[in-house]
Structures are given as structure tokens and as C-alpha cells.
Write an enzyme that holds these catalytic residues in place. Structure first.
Site, short mmCIF file in Angstrom:
data_model
loop_
_atom_site.label_atom_id
_atom_site.label_comp_id
_atom_site.label_asym_id
_atom_site.label_seq_id
_atom_site.Cartn_x
_atom_site.Cartn_y
_atom_site.Cartn_z
N ASP A 25 43.68 46.43 53.97
CA ASP A 25 43.46 46.13 55.39
C ASP A 25 42.48 47.11 56.01
O ASP A 25 42.35 48.25 55.57
CB ASP A 25 44.82 46.19 56.13
N HIS A 42 34.00 43.27 54.81
CA HIS A 42 34.57 42.51 53.69
C HIS A 42 33.73 42.71 52.42
O HIS A 42 34.28 42.84 51.33
CB HIS A 42 34.65 41.02 54.04
N LEU A 136 45.33 45.68 31.66
CA LEU A 136 45.80 45.71 33.05
C LEU A 136 45.82 44.26 33.54
O LEU A 136 44.89 43.51 33.28
CB LEU A 136 44.83 46.54 33.90
#
Ligand code: IPE
Ligand code: IPE
Ligand code: MG
Length: 252
Positions: A25, A42, A136
Site C-alpha cells: 500500500d 504503481h 519460492l
């Protein structure tokens, strides 16, 4: 693989979180503070995803889950939503080959039916391509909501057991969108807000929570290390007393 539930069995604990879940965020505020359009935040946020994915792989984290777009983010202005979708597509185009080369398995969870057909195809093909990788597992939560997840799991569970009216936690968990992963050990939210915003509601039952004011575009490997260090200092009691925990550590 089925993982144990924190409310059914007491998980074993180590200094490095197996599963880190992040609410990324603060992109918009990061950009606004620099007199840039929100999209610039973004775009920079996508770069940080790359850095944090690499850092997690190097530190031995097994699962990294990133909240990219919530079921409530459709409420944003249409142009911001469409920029986010485009960024998601270009990131998939650019990053999947490299992730695959690095042994990363990519999963995308959420109500994907609302995305356009091309994006859905790209997601499916990226998941297929990386399905057998083991270094991962990176999960992108897109059009994801914790309540959506619980509801869709209930629907699947009841369909799988017609006529049954009584269920266990275990049965429900098997139908959650992230049934392939253990519950998160460490939750991180950047950007200063201290709320869950409909992220993994069921799975966060015993997760350690870490909040930082750092905006996501500034969250780098060293910020991740601070969060992991904070995690290392927590006493995860899972309902027991501190004394019991000391005893159980002596015994093992
Ligand atoms: C997080 O940053 C990215 C998404 C929710 C897609 P924000 O866009 O929420 O940034 P702020 O919170 O407005 O600063
Ligand atoms: C949460 O951030 C969702 C994502 C980071 C994808 P928001 O910025 O949408 O959350 P609220 O609206 O501040 O709770
Ligand atoms: Mg926000």
C-alpha cells in the site's frame, strides 16, 4: 500438499518466516508526494515487487503472497483500474521468464472471471509454465477478498458433500484459494494504515502483524529485513503461556 492449521495443531517455529504476506500500500501517496500521477507510483511499485521477490528467495522464504488488487479496488476511477490491469499484463509479459529461470512458481488467486479474457489466458499460461518450480511460490492476489475466499470455499465444500450439514475447519481449508500454502507467519502492510482491508481473513488467525509507514515504492530488501527481524523477536504463543513455550523449547 495439505498444511497444518494454527488452531488445530501448534505450528513449529523458526526465525525465518516460511510464508510472508504483504499488503503493498501507498503507491498513490508516494507519487502524489513527488507531484507525479498516481500511476507513476504503481509503476515503481512493480519494480519493488521484483526486488522483494528476489530478496525473499535469497532469504529462504518459501511463500510470498502479494495483495495487488482487492475486490473493493473496482471502486476506484475507471482510468486507474485500467492502468493497473495494463501494468499487471506487462509485468506478466516481462517477468515470467525470469521468474521461471529462478525456480519461482507463480500463482494468481482471486475471482479472475472478472478480468478480460487475454489477461486470464496470460495468468493460466504463467501458472502452467512455472507449476513445477520449488524455490519460492509467489502468489498474486488479484480481485481477491478474504470474504470472497471464505464464501467460495463454503460453496465448493458443500457441493463436494451433498446433503451434509456439519463440517470441520479442515474441510473448509481445503477449498480456500490458497490451500496449497501454509498460513502466513508474517503479514506486512506498507503505507501507514493499520488494517487488513479484506485480505486473508481466515489464514491470518495467528499471523504476526507488522505495519510500516514506508510507502510500497520505497519498500526494499533492507525494509524487508527489518520486518523479518521484528518477526524474529516475537513470542508466538498460539494460545499457550510464555512458561509453556520455554518448556516446549527445552523438550525439543
Ligand atoms: C496500493 O497503493 C496499490 C493498490 C491498491 C492497487 P494505493 O494505490 O492504495 O496507494 P495509496 O494508498 O492511495 O497511497
Ligand atoms: C489494500 O489497499 C489493497 C491492496 C494493496 C491491493 P487499499 O489502498 O485498497 O486499502 P484501503 O482502501 O486503504 O483499506
Ligand atoms: Mg491504499
Amino acid at each position: 500438499m495439505q498444511h497444518t492449521s494454527s488452531t488445530q495443531t501448534i505450528p513449529t517455529d523458526s526465525g525465518i518466516p516460511r510464508h510472508v504476506a504483504i499488503i503493498m500500500d501507498g503507491n498513490g501517496r508516494w507519487a502524489t508526494n513527488r507531484f507525479l500521477p498516481r500511476v507513476a507510483g504503481h509503476a515503481k511499485g512493480v519494480e519493488m515487487v521484483r526486488e522483494v521477490v528476489e530478496a525473499c528467495a535469497l532469504r529462504g522464504v518459501e511463500y510470498l503472497t502479494l495483495f495487488a488488487f482487492s475486490s473493493e479496488n473496482w471502486r476506484r476511477p475507471a482510468d486507474e483500474v485500467s492502468v493497473l490491469m495494463r501494468l499487471f499484463m506487462t509485468a506478466l509479459e516481462r517477468e515470467v521468464a525470469k521468474m521461471h529461470a529462478n525456480g519461482i512458481r507463480l500463482k494468481v488467486v482471486g475471482d479472475l472471471a472478472r478480468f478480460d479474457a487475454r489477461l486470464q489466458q496470460m495468468i493460466a499460461s504463467a501458472e502452467r509454465r512455472t507449476a513445477n518450480n520449488t524455490t519460492l511460490t509467489v502468489t498474486i492476489c488479484a480481485n481477491y477478498g478474504g470474504r470472497w475466499d471464505i464464501m467460495q470455499a463454503i460453496q465448493k465444500m458443500t457441493l463436494a458433500h451433498p446433503g451434509e450439514t456439519s463440517f470441520t475447519e479442515d474441510q473448509l481449508e481445503r477449498h480456500l484459494a490458497m490451500a496449497y500454502a501454509p498460513e502466513p507467519d508474517l503479514f506486512i502492510r506498507t503505507g501507514g494504515e493499520e488494517r487488513i482491508s479484506n485480505f486473508l481473513l481466515w489464514q491470518l488467525a495467528y499471523t504476526e502483524l507488522y505495519f510500516t509507514d514506508t510507502f510500497w515504492p520505497d519498500f526494499n530488501a533492507s525494509e524487508l529485513d527489518q520486518a523479518i527481524a521484528s518477526f524474529g523477536n516475537r513470542e508466538r504463543r498460539f494460545g499457550r503461556t510464555s512458561a509453556q513455550l520455554v518448556e516446549s523449547k527445552k523438550a525439543s
